[in-house]
Design a protein around this motif. Structure first.
Motif, short mmCIF file in Angstrom:
data_model
loop_
_atom_site.label_atom_id
_atom_site.label_comp_id
_atom_site.label_asym_id
_atom_site.label_seq_id
_atom_site.Cartn_x
_atom_site.Cartn_y
_atom_site.Cartn_z
N VAL A 5 -12.44 1.28 -7.08
CA VAL A 5 -12.01 2.11 -5.96
C VAL A 5 -11.03 3.12 -6.53
N MET A 6 -11.23 4.40 -6.18
CA MET A 6 -10.37 5.46 -6.71
C MET A 6 -9.46 5.99 -5.61
N ILE A 7 -8.18 6.07 -5.90
CA ILE A 7 -7.20 6.68 -5.00
C ILE A 7 -6.64 7.89 -5.74
N GLN A 8 -6.74 9.07 -5.11
CA GLN A 8 -6.22 10.26 -5.76
C GLN A 8 -5.59 11.19 -4.74
N ILE B 115 -4.49 9.85 -10.65
CA ILE B 115 -5.60 9.11 -10.05
C ILE B 115 -5.40 7.63 -10.39
N VAL C 299 0.87 7.37 -6.44
CA VAL C 299 -0.19 8.36 -6.64
C VAL C 299 0.31 9.75 -6.27
N SER C 300 1.01 9.86 -5.17
CA SER C 300 1.49 11.16 -4.69
C SER C 300 2.55 11.76 -5.61
N LYS D 146 -4.81 14.53 -2.70
CA LYS D 146 -5.64 15.64 -2.26
C LYS D 146 -5.15 16.91 -2.95
N ILE E 39 0.85 -1.19 0.00
CA ILE E 39 0.00 0.00 0.00
C ILE E 39 0.88 1.24 0.00
N ASN F 96 -7.37 4.13 -10.39
CA ASN F 96 -8.62 3.38 -10.28
C ASN F 96 -8.27 1.90 -10.18
N LEU G 175 0.56 4.32 -2.69
CA LEU G 175 0.33 5.70 -2.26
C LEU G 175 1.46 6.62 -2.73
#
Length: 71
Positions: free
Chosen positions: A40-43, A29, A23-24, A45, A16, A31, A20
């Motif tokens: 599930v979407m991880i994006q 984004i 993505v950062s 902030k 994980i 998916n 992360l």
């Protein structure tokens, strides 16, 4: 912001923390398609810019003027 879609099997052996960081760092984004069809979407902030400070003032009694029923 771009998006990338991966199946759950594609990320099964990735940590994980790795996901992360991906993505950062890439501002992307991610998916993740689950076997039963949902996603599930991880994006990352989005950061809001500070509001500008405007010149001006609010006069005394402004609230009374707005709510005055005699006008």
């Amino acid at each position: 912001m771009t998006a990338q879609t991966l199946k759950l099997d594609d990320i099964k052996y990735r940590s994980i923390e790795e996901l992360l960081q991906f993505v950062s760092i890439n501002k992307q984004i991610l998916n993740i398609q689950l076997p039963w069809g949902e996603e599930v979407m991880i994006q990352p902030k989005t950061r809001l810019l500070p509001l500008p400070i405007l010149d001006g003032y609010i006069p005394q009694g402004w609230k009374d003027a707005i709510y005055d029923e005699s006008v």
